[in-house]
Design a protein around this motif. Sequence first.
Motif, PDB file in Angstrom:
ATOM      1  N   GLN A   1      70.124  10.518  -7.801  1.00 21.26           N
ATOM      2  CA  GLN A   1      70.510  10.939  -6.548  1.00 21.26           C
ATOM      3  C   GLN A   1      71.901  10.510  -6.657  1.00 21.26           C
ATOM      4  OE1 GLN A   1      69.010  13.186  -5.001  1.00 21.26           O
ATOM      5  NE2 GLN A   1      70.525  13.512  -3.061  1.00 21.26           N
ATOM      6  N   VAL A   2      73.081  11.326  -6.187  1.00 20.63           N
ATOM      7  CA  VAL A   2      74.380  10.676  -6.076  1.00 20.63           C
ATOM      8  C   VAL A   2      75.030  10.939  -4.654  1.00 20.63           C
ATOM      9  CG1 VAL A   2      76.617  10.966  -7.374  1.00 20.63           C
ATOM     10  CG2 VAL A   2      74.778  10.965  -8.418  1.00 20.63           C
ATOM     11  N   GLN A   3      75.640   9.883  -4.418  1.00 20.68           N
ATOM     12  CA  GLN A   3      76.340  10.224  -3.174  1.00 20.68           C
ATOM     13  C   GLN A   3      77.735   9.666  -3.100  1.00 20.68           C
ATOM     14  OE1 GLN A   3      74.231   7.922   0.344  1.00 20.68           O
ATOM     15  NE2 GLN A   3      73.976   9.897   1.400  1.00 20.68           N
ATOM     16  N   VAL A  23      83.415   5.904  -1.927  1.00 24.85           N
ATOM     17  CA  VAL A  23      82.201   5.266  -2.377  1.00 24.85           C
ATOM     18  C   VAL A  23      81.232   5.945  -3.173  1.00 24.85           C
ATOM     19  CG1 VAL A  23      80.491   3.480  -1.661  1.00 24.85           C
ATOM     20  CG2 VAL A  23      82.527   3.447  -0.422  1.00 24.85           C
ATOM     21  N   ALA A  24      80.946   5.683  -4.380  1.00 24.27           N
ATOM     22  CA  ALA A  24      80.188   6.596  -5.060  1.00 24.27           C
ATOM     23  C   ALA A  24      78.612   5.738  -5.167  1.00 24.27           C
ATOM     24  CB  ALA A  24      80.756   6.729  -6.271  1.00 24.27           C
ATOM     25  N   SER A  25      77.779   6.228  -4.662  1.00 24.52           N
ATOM     26  CA  SER A  25      76.368   5.479  -4.870  1.00 24.52           C
ATOM     27  C   SER A  25      75.676   6.430  -6.043  1.00 24.52           C
ATOM     28  CB  SER A  25      75.668   5.562  -3.878  1.00 24.52           C
ATOM     29  OG  SER A  25      76.536   4.779  -2.650  1.00 24.52           O
ATOM     30  N   GLU A 103      82.136  13.049 -12.311  1.00 22.38           N
ATOM     31  CA  GLU A 103      81.670  13.546 -13.615  1.00 22.38           C
ATOM     32  C   GLU A 103      80.992  12.641 -14.283  1.00 22.38           C
ATOM     33  OE1 GLU A 103      84.466  15.779 -15.708  1.00 22.38           O
ATOM     34  OE2 GLU A 103      83.197  16.128 -17.247  1.00 22.38           O
ATOM     35  N   PHE A 104      79.603  12.557 -14.779  1.00 20.61           N
ATOM     36  CA  PHE A 104      79.214  11.735 -15.696  1.00 20.61           C
ATOM     37  C   PHE A 104      80.002  11.853 -17.204  1.00 20.61           C
ATOM     38  CE2 PHE A 104      76.202   9.537 -13.130  1.00 20.61           C
ATOM     39  CZ  PHE A 104      75.915  10.425 -12.351  1.00 20.61           C
ATOM     40  N   TRP A 122      80.253  16.278  -5.381  1.00 22.97           N
ATOM     41  CA  TRP A 122      81.639  16.302  -4.529  1.00 22.97           C
ATOM     42  C   TRP A 122      81.342  15.565  -3.253  1.00 22.97           C
ATOM     43  CZ3 TRP A 122      86.275  18.396  -6.047  1.00 22.97           C
ATOM     44  CH2 TRP A 122      86.311  19.157  -7.063  1.00 22.97           C
ATOM     45  N   GLY A 123      82.186  15.056  -2.778  1.00 20.01           N
ATOM     46  CA  GLY A 123      82.079  14.338  -1.278  1.00 20.01           C
ATOM     47  C   GLY A 123      82.325  15.513  -0.256  1.00 20.01           C
TER      48      GLY A 123
END
Length: 132
Positions: A1-3, A23-25, A103-104, A122-123
């Motif tokens: 999960q990405v936030q 902030v990327a989680s 982007e990974f 995307w945020g």
Amino acid sequence: QVQLVESGGGLVQAGGSLGLSCVASTRTLNRYAMGWFRQAPGKEREFVAAIPWSGGSIAYADSVKGRFTISRDNANNNAKNTVVLQMASLKPEDTGVYYCALEFTSGRPEYTSDRAATYDYWGQGTQVTVSS
């Protein structure tokens, strides 16, 4: 999960400065590039700046070169990292909703992209309004 959670938008006069944070989680060990895009009313989303995992090979749109600075902090490795867009000498045409994107890029620490289609997450966007 990405936030991705953005903050820092607001109203500023032309010539002023503003900083945006994202902030990327993530819950993965994969590395990723980060980008900022913006969208003005009635216009398509456009590229602003991008930074690779390594922090080198930074890319800027011609319209913001010399005025905007993108940076990132990977101190937390992949747990929770921050990318900052520092904006100076702002112009009314910089007005829009600013989005951060991820982007990974495992195995490509210098990779960045200026194409929205390549980004995976995307945020929610943050509004920037520059008054004349």
